[in-house]
Scaffold this motif. Structure first.
Motif, PDB file in Angstrom:
ATOM      1  N   GLU A  54      47.217  18.845 -24.915  1.00  0.00           N
ATOM      2  CA  GLU A  54      47.252  19.004 -26.311  1.00  0.00           C
ATOM      3  C   GLU A  54      48.145  18.253 -27.335  1.00  0.00           C
ATOM      4  OE1 GLU A  54      48.074  23.038 -27.182  1.00  0.00           O
ATOM      5  OE2 GLU A  54      48.337  22.751 -29.371  1.00  0.00           O
ATOM      6  N   ASP A  55      47.450  18.093 -28.368  1.00  0.00           N
ATOM      7  CA  ASP A  55      48.229  17.124 -29.368  1.00  0.00           C
ATOM      8  C   ASP A  55      49.025  16.005 -28.691  1.00  0.00           C
ATOM      9  OD1 ASP A  55      48.567  19.896 -31.562  1.00  0.00           O
ATOM     10  OD2 ASP A  55      47.197  18.357 -31.612  1.00  0.00           O
ATOM     11  N   ARG A  90      40.743  22.506 -31.427  1.00  0.00           N
ATOM     12  CA  ARG A  90      41.608  23.697 -31.517  1.00  0.00           C
ATOM     13  C   ARG A  90      41.707  24.193 -32.983  1.00  0.00           C
ATOM     14  NH1 ARG A  90      44.813  26.011 -28.832  1.00  0.00           N
ATOM     15  NH2 ARG A  90      46.813  25.577 -29.584  1.00  0.00           N
ATOM     16  N   ASP A 123      51.210  21.096 -23.945  1.00  0.00           N
ATOM     17  CA  ASP A 123      51.125  20.846 -25.385  1.00  0.00           C
ATOM     18  C   ASP A 123      52.290  19.683 -25.635  1.00  0.00           C
ATOM     19  OD1 ASP A 123      51.064  22.830 -28.416  1.00  0.00           O
ATOM     20  OD2 ASP A 123      51.028  20.652 -28.061  1.00  0.00           O
ATOM     21  N   HIS A 133      52.616  18.234 -28.597  1.00  0.00           N
ATOM     22  CA  HIS A 133      52.860  18.475 -29.835  1.00  0.00           C
ATOM     23  C   HIS A 133      53.178  17.159 -30.759  1.00  0.00           C
ATOM     24  CE1 HIS A 133      54.655  21.630 -32.679  1.00  0.00           C
ATOM     25  NE2 HIS A 133      53.918  22.447 -31.932  1.00  0.00           N
ATOM     26  N   GLU A 169      44.668  21.943 -34.000  1.00  0.00           N
ATOM     27  CA  GLU A 169      45.304  23.133 -34.459  1.00  0.00           C
ATOM     28  C   GLU A 169      45.796  22.943 -36.058  1.00  0.00           C
ATOM     29  OE1 GLU A 169      48.726  24.102 -31.713  1.00  0.00           O
ATOM     30  OE2 GLU A 169      49.985  23.717 -33.201  1.00  0.00           O
TER      31      GLU A 169
END
Ligand code: CS2
Ligand code: MG
Length: 402
Positions: A236-237, A283, A210, A212, A262
């Motif tokens: 991710e992200d 997500r 991630d 983030h 997310e």
């Protein structure tokens, strides 16, 4: 079946959770997660002041009508607070409808598409060595997929490094704690972590990471390329996704699978990303993206473009969200993976649930509804304890993405 009462329960068994409980004239009740980490009271107010008065007397079976009523009726559409409130109502109503039908929620959605829900756990450590050991512990627990995050030399408070234990709670202070971020050090460090992990554990284990939201698109492209030899399940992200177009640049340069969403709260946040196949996993989750009703729409769009689901499942999403998500995961045709950051024992006691973990998979169980309830008496023992998420600054002091 009429809604006769609804209330918001705020409890803090180790961390804050907001739960909506809806009661009907036929003695059935349902619960929905309404937790928005660091902004919990905004959703409490939205529900208590602007939603609950509209629910009393309505037909609890009319889930879609109530969803449309709350979404279009708000006039001020979308956003994390509004969509978390709508999600809580939606989840509670699906819980009630499945109970009234005498079946687990996944059966009402269309039955099981798989035998179990593949999950990934969170291994982290202050440095590469600690993280390598943590991945081994998760493998020993039976996980087939593991997210790996490690401290970065010289970077105070790098994302994702917990204080031991099975989970990581970032909201750790009454006022936002300040972390410092250095992209160049991170870009050099991350590939070394995954090189060590592949050398130690081989090619089988699914590894996730991630970022983030911390990189620019071209930096994300560079990281994706540098991670290609280690075959990640996803990165991710990798870059802030308000600008969905940014992912075209990343996609051009790397085949590392991309996951995002997310912090999305509606299909509009991810439509370009999905339609142009700029991502591989979406997500969005039950609590922040409008509940089961809206999440099904997002998954349906994603299926047209071979994008799979990868629901967010951090500690700050309550067991009520996890339970509902697992029923969704068991049914949804284009399932990818489910995040499973375990909750504390206190949290599990406040939210008795039917879902179980076995050999790297979760199953929602066969209880009617989504299989999660709230022990209201126990919940009162844990009063709300305001906590904020951290902020990040670059070394020159400018605010950056945490
Ligand atoms: C993280 C989350 O689990 C994840 O992928 O991005 O832990 C996120 O930091 C928290 O949910 C924020 O409250
Ligand atoms: Mg994340």
């Amino acid at each position: 079946m009429r809604i006769i009462a609804a209330k918001v329960i705020v409890t803090c068994p180790g961390r804050n959770f907001v739960t909506l409980k809806i009661e009907t004239d036929q003695g059935l009740h349902g619960i929905g997660d309404a937790t928005l980490n660091g902004r919990e009271k905004a959703v409490v107010a939205y529900l208590e002041e602007h939603v609950i008065p509209l629910l009393i007397g309505r037909d609890a079976h009319r889930i879609e009508d109530i969803w449309q009523y709350l979404y279009r009726g708000a006039y001020w559409r979308r956003g994390p607070v509004t969509m978390s409130a709508i999600a809580a109502v939606d989840t509670a109503l699906w819980d009630i409808k499945a109970k009234a039908a005498g079946m687990p929620l996944y059966q009402l959605l269309g039955g099981a598409s798989r035998d179990g829900v593949l999950v990934y756990g969170h291994a982290n450590g202050a440095d590469i060595e600690e993280t390598v050991d943590a991945v081994g512990r998760y493998q020993d627990m039976g996980y087939k997929a593991i997210r790996a995050q490690s401290g970065v030399p010289g970077v105070k408070g790098a994302y994702g490094v917990g204080k031991g234990g099975l989970y990581y709670e970032p909201a750790d202070s009454t006022l936002p704690s300040e972390t410092v971020w250095t992209t160049s050090t991170y870009l050099d460090h991350a590939p070394k972590l995954f090189e060590r992990l592949r050398a130690t554990y081989g090619p089988e284990i699914e590894l996730l990471h991630d970022v983030h939201h911390r990189l620019t698109p071209i930096e994300a492209a560079r990281l994706g390329k540098s991670l290609e030899p280690f075959r990640l399940f996803w990165m991710e992200d990798c870059t802030p996704a308000e600008n969905q177009d940014a992912f075209r640049l990343v996609r051009q340069h790397t085949t590392t699978p991309l996951a995002v969403g997310e912090i999305f709260n509606s299909i509009h946040d991810c439509r370009t990303l999905i339609e142009e196949q700029l991502i591989d996993y979406i997500r969005t989750t039950v609590v922040h993206a409008g509940g089961i009703t809206h999440l099904r729409q997002i998954a349906g769009l994603a299926a047209l473009y071979q994008v799979r689901t990868g629901c967010h499942g951090a500690t700050d999403l309550s067991p009520a969200c996890m339970g509902a998500a697992l029923h969704f995961d068991l049914w949804v045709p284009n399932f990818g993976i489910q995040e499973y950051m375990r909750h504390s024992e206190e949290t599990d006691a406040v939210f008795p649930h039917a879902y179980t973990f076995n050999d790297g998979y979760l199953h929602p169980g066969e209880a009617v509804g989504h299989g999660v309830d709230i022990d209201e008496a126990l919940a009162t023992k844990y009063p709300y304890d305001p906590k904020q998420l951290p902020v990040a600054r670059l070394t020159d002091g400018s605010i950056w993405n945490w």
